[in-house]
Design a protein around this motif. Structure first.
Motif, PDB file in Angstrom:
ATOM      1  N   ILE A  14      25.082  23.478  -1.376  1.00 37.59           N
ATOM      2  CA  ILE A  14      24.983  22.032  -1.578  1.00 37.59           C
ATOM      3  C   ILE A  14      26.331  21.457  -2.010  1.00 37.59           C
ATOM      4  CG2 ILE A  14      23.960  20.277  -3.077  1.00 37.59           C
ATOM      5  CD1 ILE A  14      21.364  21.914  -3.006  1.00 37.59           C
ATOM      6  N   VAL A  15      27.007  22.142  -2.928  1.00 41.11           N
ATOM      7  CA  VAL A  15      28.313  21.668  -3.394  1.00 41.11           C
ATOM      8  C   VAL A  15      29.349  21.749  -2.273  1.00 41.11           C
ATOM      9  CG1 VAL A  15      30.209  22.147  -5.003  1.00 41.11           C
ATOM     10  CG2 VAL A  15      27.841  22.130  -5.814  1.00 41.11           C
ATOM     11  N   ALA A  16      29.262  22.789  -1.446  1.00 37.80           N
ATOM     12  CA  ALA A  16      30.183  22.896  -0.306  1.00 37.80           C
ATOM     13  C   ALA A  16      30.025  21.703   0.633  1.00 37.80           C
ATOM     14  CB  ALA A  16      29.944  24.203   0.436  1.00 37.80           C
ATOM     15  N   ASP A  17      28.802  21.232   0.800  1.00 41.04           N
ATOM     16  CA  ASP A  17      28.586  20.022   1.593  1.00 41.04           C
ATOM     17  C   ASP A  17      29.111  18.794   0.861  1.00 41.04           C
ATOM     18  OD1 ASP A  17      27.394  21.208   3.806  1.00 41.04           O
ATOM     19  OD2 ASP A  17      25.354  20.967   3.043  1.00 41.04           O
ATOM     20  N   ALA A  18      28.886  18.755  -0.441  1.00 34.70           N
ATOM     21  CA  ALA A  18      29.285  17.583  -1.217  1.00 34.70           C
ATOM     22  C   ALA A  18      30.782  17.324  -1.115  1.00 34.70           C
ATOM     23  CB  ALA A  18      28.877  17.759  -2.681  1.00 34.70           C
ATOM     24  N   VAL A  19      31.581  18.384  -1.169  1.00 36.62           N
ATOM     25  CA  VAL A  19      33.032  18.202  -1.243  1.00 36.62           C
ATOM     26  C   VAL A  19      33.675  17.891   0.100  1.00 36.62           C
ATOM     27  CG1 VAL A  19      33.191  19.663  -3.285  1.00 36.62           C
ATOM     28  CG2 VAL A  19      33.534  20.689  -1.034  1.00 36.62           C
ATOM     29  N   SER A  20      32.864  17.739   1.139  1.00 35.16           N
ATOM     30  CA  SER A  20      33.421  17.262   2.410  1.00 35.16           C
ATOM     31  C   SER A  20      33.664  15.756   2.371  1.00 35.16           C
ATOM     32  CB  SER A  20      32.499  17.620   3.577  1.00 35.16           C
ATOM     33  OG  SER A  20      31.252  16.951   3.461  1.00 35.16           O
ATOM     34  N   ASP A 200      45.153  23.481  -0.107  1.00 37.09           N
ATOM     35  CA  ASP A 200      43.739  23.144   0.051  1.00 37.09           C
ATOM     36  C   ASP A 200      43.410  21.769  -0.532  1.00 37.09           C
ATOM     37  OD1 ASP A 200      43.947  23.671  -2.640  1.00 37.09           O
ATOM     38  OD2 ASP A 200      42.734  25.493  -2.599  1.00 37.09           O
ATOM     39  N   GLU A 201      44.395  20.891  -0.532  1.00 35.43           N
ATOM     40  CA  GLU A 201      44.228  19.535  -1.032  1.00 35.43           C
ATOM     41  C   GLU A 201      45.253  18.646  -0.367  1.00 35.43           C
ATOM     42  OE1 GLU A 201      47.119  20.478  -4.838  1.00 35.43           O
ATOM     43  OE2 GLU A 201      44.964  20.332  -5.121  1.00 35.43           O
ATOM     44  N   GLY A 202      45.143  17.353  -0.558  1.00 32.74           N
ATOM     45  CA  GLY A 202      46.120  16.429  -0.005  1.00 32.74           C
ATOM     46  C   GLY A 202      45.926  16.191   1.488  1.00 32.74           C
ATOM     47  N   VAL A 203      46.827  15.402   2.055  1.00 32.72           N
ATOM     48  CA  VAL A 203      46.765  15.017   3.468  1.00 32.72           C
ATOM     49  C   VAL A 203      47.846  15.762   4.232  1.00 32.72           C
ATOM     50  CG1 VAL A 203      46.821  13.112   5.120  1.00 32.72           C
ATOM     51  CG2 VAL A 203      45.940  12.726   2.791  1.00 32.72           C
ATOM     52  N   PRO A 204      47.473  16.682   5.137  1.00 34.20           N
ATOM     53  CA  PRO A 204      48.485  17.415   5.898  1.00 34.20           C
ATOM     54  C   PRO A 204      49.092  16.538   6.993  1.00 34.20           C
ATOM     55  CG  PRO A 204      46.294  18.036   6.629  1.00 34.20           C
ATOM     56  CD  PRO A 204      46.104  17.109   5.460  1.00 34.20           C
ATOM     57  N   ALA A 316      40.113  17.737  10.698  1.00 38.21           N
ATOM     58  CA  ALA A 316      39.591  18.099   9.380  1.00 38.21           C
ATOM     59  C   ALA A 316      40.747  18.260   8.403  1.00 38.21           C
ATOM     60  CB  ALA A 316      38.791  19.395   9.475  1.00 38.21           C
ATOM     61  N   THR A 317      40.540  17.805   7.188  1.00 35.03           N
ATOM     62  CA  THR A 317      41.538  18.005   6.139  1.00 35.03           C
ATOM     63  C   THR A 317      41.043  19.098   5.196  1.00 35.03           C
ATOM     64  OG1 THR A 317      40.530  16.127   4.983  1.00 35.03           O
ATOM     65  CG2 THR A 317      42.538  15.697   6.231  1.00 35.03           C
ATOM     66  N   PRO A 318      41.954  19.768   4.507  1.00 33.63           N
ATOM     67  CA  PRO A 318      41.568  20.944   3.723  1.00 33.63           C
ATOM     68  C   PRO A 318      40.681  20.583   2.538  1.00 33.63           C
ATOM     69  CG  PRO A 318      43.851  20.351   3.288  1.00 33.63           C
ATOM     70  CD  PRO A 318      43.409  19.502   4.434  1.00 33.63           C
ATOM     71  N   ARG A 319      39.918  21.567   2.098  1.00 36.24           N
ATOM     72  CA  ARG A 319      39.081  21.418   0.919  1.00 36.24           C
ATOM     73  C   ARG A 319      39.262  22.627   0.011  1.00 36.24           C
ATOM     74  NH1 ARG A 319      38.969  17.135   2.716  1.00 36.24           N
ATOM     75  NH2 ARG A 319      37.280  15.598   2.820  1.00 36.24           N
ATOM     76  N   ARG A 320      39.217  22.366  -1.269  1.00 31.69           N
ATOM     77  CA  ARG A 320      39.285  23.464  -2.226  1.00 31.69           C
ATOM     78  C   ARG A 320      38.023  24.321  -2.119  1.00 31.69           C
ATOM     79  NH1 ARG A 320      39.971  21.446  -8.013  1.00 31.69           N
ATOM     80  NH2 ARG A 320      38.824  19.602  -7.339  1.00 31.69           N
ATOM     81  N   PRO A 321      38.134  25.610  -2.359  1.00 30.49           N
ATOM     82  CA  PRO A 321      36.946  26.459  -2.284  1.00 30.49           C
ATOM     83  C   PRO A 321      35.938  26.096  -3.369  1.00 30.49           C
ATOM     84  CG  PRO A 321      38.819  27.689  -3.158  1.00 30.49           C
ATOM     85  CD  PRO A 321      39.353  26.375  -2.671  1.00 30.49           C
ATOM     86  N   VAL A 322      34.671  26.352  -3.075  1.00 24.84           N
ATOM     87  CA  VAL A 322      33.607  26.024  -4.015  1.00 24.84           C
ATOM     88  C   VAL A 322      33.826  26.703  -5.358  1.00 24.84           C
ATOM     89  CG1 VAL A 322      31.133  26.297  -4.451  1.00 24.84           C
ATOM     90  CG2 VAL A 322      31.922  25.521  -2.217  1.00 24.84           C
ATOM     91  N   THR A 323      34.384  27.895  -5.352  1.00 23.82           N
ATOM     92  CA  THR A 323      34.614  28.619  -6.607  1.00 23.82           C
ATOM     93  C   THR A 323      35.526  27.869  -7.558  1.00 23.82           C
ATOM     94  OG1 THR A 323      36.369  29.864  -5.482  1.00 23.82           O
ATOM     95  CG2 THR A 323      34.196  30.898  -5.626  1.00 23.82           C
ATOM     96  N   GLU A 324      36.342  26.942  -7.035  1.00 26.95           N
ATOM     97  CA  GLU A 324      37.249  26.163  -7.889  1.00 26.95           C
ATOM     98  C   GLU A 324      36.606  24.898  -8.440  1.00 26.95           C
ATOM     99  OE1 GLU A 324      41.006  25.192  -6.267  1.00 26.95           O
ATOM    100  OE2 GLU A 324      41.585  27.266  -5.845  1.00 26.95           O
ATOM    101  N   VAL A 325      35.553  24.430  -7.779  1.00 28.41           N
ATOM    102  CA  VAL A 325      34.987  23.135  -8.171  1.00 28.41           C
ATOM    103  C   VAL A 325      33.588  23.255  -8.778  1.00 28.41           C
ATOM    104  CG1 VAL A 325      36.346  21.889  -6.466  1.00 28.41           C
ATOM    105  CG2 VAL A 325      34.052  22.674  -5.862  1.00 28.41           C
TER     106      VAL A 325
END
Length: 329
Positions: A14-20, A200-204, A316-325
């Protein structure tokens, strides 16, 4: 009363979906805490990921976190987990923005699960759109999506679009002459420093889109002052199709409602085949923000300017792994 059992693996999905969700400069200013004994997922803002110069009151941070909250609701609905959401549940904890509790008595929203397919397809597109108008029926659906979250979506007329675009150019000029703003933007758009140069953050750079070869662009140009030899040129639409998302008042709770409305509108637009981007530059300057609204409209405060149309979806832009958030306590 015993709290419903929630599998931590499901919470991670659920959190992995949330952080998109989108956030300003893709800073991803959120933290989630799962309390198994209560069946509660907490959403916290992360002030270390705030834009201190362009978002000093953290309005944009609230919008981004609330967009993630809406995605959490969508994902929970897909898992057939009804959740009850409370905004700003504890005045003593400023950065606890919301809680989502599994509750069988919570009212069901049948449209939420249907939006799940759009979660990973929604990307900000900084590419040109065609001049094909968005049908009124589609716009009505987007207006209805905003109303479901207690907000309004207004499609401005020609004069108002020109006013907003003029304000965008004014904001861009202010950015160019403000070294603090330039440094803040550069910090979130610079390549990574690791062996791969990825982060895994910011705009590439791949998400900057092409440079405009036909005058000012209706999207933020993160690469305006950089030499990017592989970046192309393109002609953007002459008259962008804009929509203003707003609220009657301008409290923190309004920002959280607006962020959820923003994501609901973006997912509905994606499901309807539209490409989208956000034009927030004038809203980042207090002296410009109030002039974005149409004084003849009932909308008191514009929270986001959206650009809608038919064109390529952004990468797609990068996302931090769920383990970090996500933290499980």
């Amino acid at each position: 009363m015993t709290a419903p059992h929630l599998d931590p693996a499901v919470v991670a999905e659920i959190v992995a979906d949330a952080v998109s969700a989108p956030s300003m400069h893709n800073a991803q200013p959120w933290k989630f805490v799962f309390r198994p004994e209560d069946g509660v997922i907490e959403l916290h803002g992360d002030p270390e990921r705030a834009m201190t110069r362009t978002d000093p009151d953290h309005r944009a941070l609230h919008l981004g976190c609330a967009a993630a909250l809406f995605n959490l609701r969508v994902s929970a609905a897909r898992h057939r987990l009804p959740v009850r959401v409370r905004l700003l549940p504890d005045d003593r904890e400023r950065w606890l923005l919301a809680t989502a509790t599994v509750d069988e008595q919570a009212g069901a929203d049948p449209d939420l699960a249907a939006l799940h397919d759009a979660l990973r397809r929604r990307h900000t597109s900084r590419f040109p759109f065609s001049d094909e108008p968005v049908p009124e029926a589609v716009l009505d659906g987007l207006r209805a999506a905003a109303r479901l979250e207690g907000c309004r979506l207004v499609v401005p007329g020609d004069w108002h679009v020109e006013t907003v675009l003029d304000l965008v150019r004014d904001a861009e000029h202010r950015e160019e002459i403000d070294p603090q703003v330039r440094a803040e933007t550069a910090a979130w758009t610079a390549p990574g420093s690791g062996a791969t140069g990825r982060r895994d953050e910011g705009v590439p750079a791949a998400a900057f889109g092409p440079r405009s070869s036909g005058g000012p662009s209706p999207v933020r140009d993160f690469g305006r002052s950089r030499d990017l030899p592989d970046r192309g040129w393109a002609v953007f639409e002459k008259r962008p199709q804009l929509a203003l998302l707003g609220t009657a008042t301008d409290t923190r709770a309004d920002w959280l409602r607006a962020g959820q409305a923003l994501e609901r509108v973006l997912l509905r637009a994606t499901a309807d085949g539209l490409a989208t981007s956000m034009t927030s530059q004038p809203l980042e300057w207090q002296e410009l923000r109030w002039t974005v609204r149409d004084p003849a409209e009932a909308m008191g405060h514009v929270q986001m300017v959206l650009r809608l149309g038919y064109g390529p979806q952004g990468p797609a832009t990068p996302r931090r792994p769920v383990t970090e958030v996500l933290e499980i306590r």
